[in-house]
Every structure is written in structure tokens, then in C-alpha cells.
Design a protein around this motif. Structure first.
Motif, mmCIF file in Angstrom:
data_model
loop_
_atom_site.group_PDB
_atom_site.id
_atom_site.type_symbol
_atom_site.label_atom_id
_atom_site.label_comp_id
_atom_site.label_asym_id
_atom_site.label_seq_id
_atom_site.Cartn_x
_atom_site.Cartn_y
_atom_site.Cartn_z
ATOM 1 N N ASP A 104 -117.942 10.887 -33.352
ATOM 2 C CA ASP A 104 -116.770 11.692 -33.720
ATOM 3 C C ASP A 104 -115.923 11.056 -34.811
ATOM 4 N N SER A 105 -116.495 10.114 -35.576
ATOM 5 C CA SER A 105 -115.700 9.454 -36.605
ATOM 6 C C SER A 105 -115.275 10.428 -37.700
ATOM 7 N N TRP A 106 -115.963 11.539 -37.844
ATOM 8 C CA TRP A 106 -115.593 12.510 -38.873
ATOM 9 C C TRP A 106 -114.202 13.101 -38.624
ATOM 10 N N ARG A 107 -113.785 13.099 -37.358
ATOM 11 C CA ARG A 107 -112.478 13.685 -37.054
ATOM 12 C C ARG A 107 -111.338 12.903 -37.700
ATOM 13 N N SER A 108 -111.512 11.569 -37.748
ATOM 14 C CA SER A 108 -110.442 10.730 -38.292
ATOM 15 C C SER A 108 -110.536 10.558 -39.798
ATOM 16 N N SER A 110 -111.923 13.086 -41.981
ATOM 17 C CA SER A 110 -111.904 14.351 -42.710
ATOM 18 C C SER A 110 -110.549 14.564 -43.360
ATOM 19 N N ALA A 113 -107.937 19.680 -42.281
ATOM 20 C CA ALA A 113 -107.810 19.990 -40.856
ATOM 21 C C ALA A 113 -108.911 20.940 -40.424
ATOM 22 N N GLY A 115 -111.931 20.094 -39.667
ATOM 23 C CA GLY A 115 -113.256 19.600 -39.964
ATOM 24 C C GLY A 115 -113.935 20.287 -41.128
#
Length: 564
Positions: A104-108, A110, A113, A115
Motif C-alpha cells: 500500500d505504499s502508493w497511498r502515501s 500518490s 487524491a 489514487g
């Protein structure tokens, strides 16, 4: 020994017939010297010789460290770890290595908002072409490649059908390839439709694979046909004053130039990257020496088995606790790996040039391409400061896992049980005694008792034919395959039905059975002639149709020995 000074020992076929005697004499000699002494003695004489490294020995080698192949990467919450970088250097720069993304590193990271792709990634997508259009600025008329292949239903950038020879139709490669690594890569490009012009010379520059036949005729080697089909053969004597000029005239009409010679050869011939750029500023130049174009050991002569040994792969290719002697495998694994990478990098280079209107010099070290395939073992050695042990046929994730003897002379099958369900299916086949043995119920238990488990499997396989075993276990959902011989592969119904095994009648070689191209396209069909690129067969056509020389100029070059 003095008797080996006799003239007949200069003949390759004569030596190959006396390999046992040669090996005995060489071993008696090498035992008198250290690995460093032997390397320093033989390499200056152009004789391929390297130390058999362990993974730790490879990662700590001064050459590997100088080329920065093992890169230090910071992992959040863990620290720095050394891991292999990309096995190529572009214009003197090694690409940066990133760490493995956390869940889930893409959440932090990106920038938008929800994604959605960031504006940067959208811009990159808009800039990227949706098709490969490798050839720009060619002034000569189009060439009909010697293979005569056809392709149907190819879609161009306007969405309409067009005729062509493959996805790479229009790309032209000038190749100084020899033996296997370079030829394998350019064969892939030729199969995909590129016009590959193989440059050789009767004056000391022929591909040694031309003589992997039964005699000294350079046009009678099935092995050469396998790795050079669908290419054109051009002979140029680069030691003649006019030779390099002819070659540079050809480069003006090319997209890429490739070689897998030793590091100094191209500069010595007057066709280094700087020379190529003077006539074709956006040329893609890929060089693939054994140990790369830079570093303290860049001048080392190598062949595939040397590279396997240098990287630590020979060390790992053994049974547990059996590394002396380091038997390994005589398969020239580095040549195949480097060849595949070479083809992909050439295509990537053409895309790069189309996007940015400039060429590139690419340094692909065959040793790094090979080491890239055993990255986990190299990381373990670098991180722990000790060597991982060879596993033989064992696995860290499956048991039983191995190569088991079957009924018949030298017949084997490979079995890999990856889950408890697969084990219960196999135990049911073996019978109630094995089913009731609680030691093997879990993967942990099977790992702990492998020394007892393997003989049980072997007793069962020894009584049955390998293909019978494969069919029965596959029906039960258990991964199993036959260790096939060459004869098995040629007769394999699955491979024949897919058109992978091809028998062709060649006017020079007679009936030849070869592997077909492994890629298949949904909207394209490639057909081939499988012609043998006879030495110098296409010289006149290339000079006339590609470079644009007049008949008088070509005749003069023939008369003066430029095309030898």
C-alpha cells in the motif's frame, strides 16, 4: 608436453577428439599454480581464464565494486542493503536502484487524491508512442530481407493494416556478432523482422560457429544456421584501408550497431562509438564484452563457462556441502541470458531515440547479465558476509522436490510438491503406508525428513517410465515433468502441435530439425525460409541497395580485396 607441439594439434577437430589427454595435461599444469598466478599468466596471452568465485567472492571482487554493480539501497526501518543494479550502463551512467515497494505504499506517495495517476505520469503517457517506429532518416530504398517472411494483420500507428515482415520491419542492425551471445540476440531481432546485417571477414574475422560442423567448410554448420538464420551476410576486410569507410557508409543507414568482441577490438578497427557518431549522430551502439567496457578486468578474455564461474553460479550449481571441485554446468547460460537482454535493450534504445532524438552507447556486461539472475544469492552473501550453500535439486519452498531416476537407461523425472494437498494426492498414489506416515503431513515435516522422503519417491519412480509418471501425476494435480533428451524434444507432440519443432530441408545441410521462434502474436503470422547465410552472400546487394554504391564502385572494392 612436447608432442603437443606437432602441427596436427592446431586443428580444432583433432584436439576435440583428444580432449581427455588435453585435460589431463592442463590439470597437471594448473595444480602447480595459484588461481591468481594462472590468471596473470594466461589472460595477457588472450586465453580465457578466471577464478571460480563464490557469490561472496563475486560481490567483493574489485572489478564488480569498480563498476558499482552491487548498489546500496536504503530500506525504511531496516537499513542499507546491497543488491544488483541493472546489468547495463547507458552513456556511462548506471541506472539508480530503488527498494521494493511496501504494501500500500502508493497511498502515501500518490500526488493525486483517490489514487489517480499524477500529472507527471499522465504527461509521460501522452509523450510515449503507442507503436514502435524505429527507423528515422533512412535515405536508401527499402530492403526485402533475405528471410522472405510475411506477416498478416499488423496494425500501424494510424490503425490500418499494412504489409511487412514483422513488428520490427524497417529496423536495421549492423552486427559484429560471433559464437552465441551476440548471434542469439540478433536472431531474436531478425525473427521479429529487423534487417540484421552480419559483418564478417575472410581475413581473420569469421564467426567460429561456422566451423561447428564436421569439417572446415564455413557454410556447413547446423549450429551456425540455428543462431544466424534470417540474417544477411556481408564480408568486409576492416584491415584494408577502405574497409572501415565502407562500414561507416553502411552505419549511416542503420539504427543500431552491436558487437560482442573483446573491449578493444572496435576502437582498434576505427569503428568505436565516437567514429559511428560522426556519420550517424543518433546511432544506438550496444557493446557486450564478457566483463563490460570499464573496470580493471575489462580486458579479460571470456567464454560462457568462464562467466558462469566468475559470477558464483558455478559454485551454486552443486549439491549441498559439495563445492570442491565446483562441478557446476557446462551450459553456456550467460550467452542466452545476454542475448535476450541484448535484443530487448536494442528495441528500448530505438524507442529512446524516437522520443528524444538522440542515440546512446550501452555497455552490457555478460557477467552482470548472468549475476542479475542470481540476485537473491548475491544479496544474501553481501548482507550476511557468508556464502549461501548450494541446494542441489532441493527447494526452499517445496518437498519432495528433486530429480528422480525412472525405468530405463539414464531416464529421469522432476517432481515438485508445493502444498499439502499435492502431497496427500501423491501419498495416495504411493499407497496406505506412506499415507499413514504422519511425519510428512506438513511442509515443515517434509523438510525435516527429506532424507527419508526422497528414497520413498525414488523407489516408486524407478519402477515406471518417465512419461507414464508425468501423465499420472499431472492428472492428480502434482507438478511433474520428464527430463527430456534431445530426441524427446524432437518427438514431443505438444511442441510439434504448437509448431515449435520445425524440420526443414536445407539445400546445404539436408534435413535439419530446429526450434522455432517462441513468441506468437494474436494479429500476426510469421513465416520463414530458414536460409543459410552463406559467407558474403549478400555483400553486393547490401552495398548496392542499402549504401547506394554504383556497380563500378562495387567492382573496384571486389577487385581490391575490400570485400574479403
Amino acid at each position: 608436453p612436447a608432442d603437443m607441439d606437432a602441427p596436427e594439434w592446431l586443428n580444432n577437430l583433432y584436439r576435440r577428439a583428444r580432449a581427455d589427454k588435453i585435460n589431463s595435461a592442463v590439470e597437471a599444469f594448473t595444480r602447480k599454480h595459484t588461481t591468481e598466478e594462472l590468471t596473470n599468466l594466461l589472460q595477457p596471452r588472450g586465453i580465457p581464464c578466471v577464478r571460480v568465485n563464490s557469490p561472496l567472492g563475486f560481490t567483493g571482487d574489485e572489478h564488480v565494486e569498480t563498476r558499482s554493480f552491487m548498489a546500496s539501497v536504503d530500506y525504511p526501518g531496516f537499513g542499507a542493503i546491497k543488491q544488483p543494479a541493472a546489468p547495463f550502463v547507458i552513456d556511462g551512467v548506471r541506472l539508480a536502484v530503488g527498494h521494493v515497494p511496501a504494501i500500500d505504499s502508493w497511498r502515501s506517495t500518490s500526488s493525486v487524491a483517490g489514487g489517480k495517476p499524477s500529472s507527471i505520469s499522465l504527461a509521460a503517457a501522452e509523450r510515449s508512442p503507442s507503436y514502435l517506429s524505429p527507423v528515422t532518416g533512412h535515405t536508401s530504398s527499402s530492403i526485402s530481407p533475405v528471410s522472405g517472411e510475411t506477416i498478416e494483420g499488423v496494425i500501424n500507428d494510424k490503425g490500418s493494416d499494412r504489409d511487412g515482415n514483422g513488428p520490427l520491419d524497417g529496423m536495421r542492425i549492423v552486427s559484429f556478432d560471433h559464437v552465441l551471445a551476440g548471434p542469439y540476440g540478433t536472431t531474436i531481432l531478425a525473427e521479429l523482422g529487423a534487417d540484421v546485417i552480419k559483418v564478417e571477414s575472410r581475413r581473420g574475422g569469421m564467426d567460429p560457429f561456422r566451423f561447428f560442423g564436421t569439417g572446415e567448410d564455413p557454410n556447413l554448420s547446423p549450429r551456425f544456421l540455428e543462431f544466424n538464420r534470417n540474417k544477411r551476410s556481408l564480408t568486409i576486410n576492416l584491415k584494408h584501408p577502405e574497409g572501415p569507410r565502407v562500414l561507416l557508409d553502411l552505419v549511416r543507414h542503420a539504427d543500431a550497431v552491436l558487437d560482442n568482441y573483446s573491449v578493444d577490438v572496435m576502437a582498434r578497427l576505427g569503428i568505436a562509438y565516437e567514429d559511428l557518431c560522426k556519420v550517424k549522430p543518433d546511432i544506438i551502439n550496444l557493446r557486450m564484452p564478457g566483463l563490460g567496457c570499464t573496470g580493471p578486468k575489462r580486458h579479460y578474455s571470456t567464454v560462457g563457462t568462464n562467466i558462469t564461474s566468475f559470477t558464483g553460479l558455478t559454485y551454486l550449481w552443486n549439491y549441498p556441502d559439495k563445492t570442491n571441485p565446483p562441478i557446476g554446468s557446462q551450459t553456456v547460460y550467460p550467452d542466452y541470458v545476454s542475448g535476450v537482454m541484448c535484443a530487448a535493450i536494442i528495441i528500448a534504445g530505438a524507442l529512446y531515440r524516437d522520443r528524444y532524438n538522440k542515440g546512446a552507447f550501452i555497455d552490457l556486461a555478460q557477467a552482470e547479465a548472468t549475476a542479475y539472475m542470481i540476485g537473491a544469492s548475491l544479496m544474501e552473501a553481501a548482507a550476511l558476509g557468508r556464502d549461501p550453500q548450494p541446494l542441489g535439486n532441493r527447494s526452499l519452498s517445496a518437498a519432495p522436490h528433486g530429480c528422480y531416476p525412472c525405468k530405463g537407461e539414464d531416464r529421469w523425472c522432476a517432481i515438485a510438491v508445493e502444498s499439502d494437498d499435492q502431497w496427500h494426492a501423491l501419498a495416495q498414489i504411493f499407497g496406505s503406508e506412506v499415507q499413514q506416515d504422519r511425519r510428512f503431513d506438513t511442509l515443515e515435516g517434509r523438510f525435516r525428513h527429506q532424507e527419508d522422503l526422497d528414497p520413498i519417491v525414488e523407489r516408486w519412480t524407478r519402477q515406471r517410465e518417465p512419461h507414464e509418471i508425468m501423465a499420472r501425476l499431472q492428472r492428480a494435480g502434482i507438478p511433474c515433468g520428464v527430463v527430456q533428451t534431445g530426441a524427446d524434444l524432437v518427438a514431443d507432440d505438444h511442441l510439434k502441435e504448437r509448431g515449435f519443432i520445425v524440420a526443414v530441408e536445407n539445400p546445404r545441410l539436408g534435413r535439419v530439425v530446429l526450434p522455432n521462434f517462441p513468441l506468437r502474436f494474436a494479429n500476426a503470422r510469421l513465416t520463414r525460409k530458414w536460409e543459410f547465410p552463406e559467407l558474403g552472400r549478400d555483400s553486393v546487394a547490401v552495398l548496392r541497395d542499402v549504401i547506394g554504391y554504383s556497380e563500378e564502385t562495387i567492382a573496384a572494392h571486389q577487385r581490391d580485396g575490400v570485400l574479403e
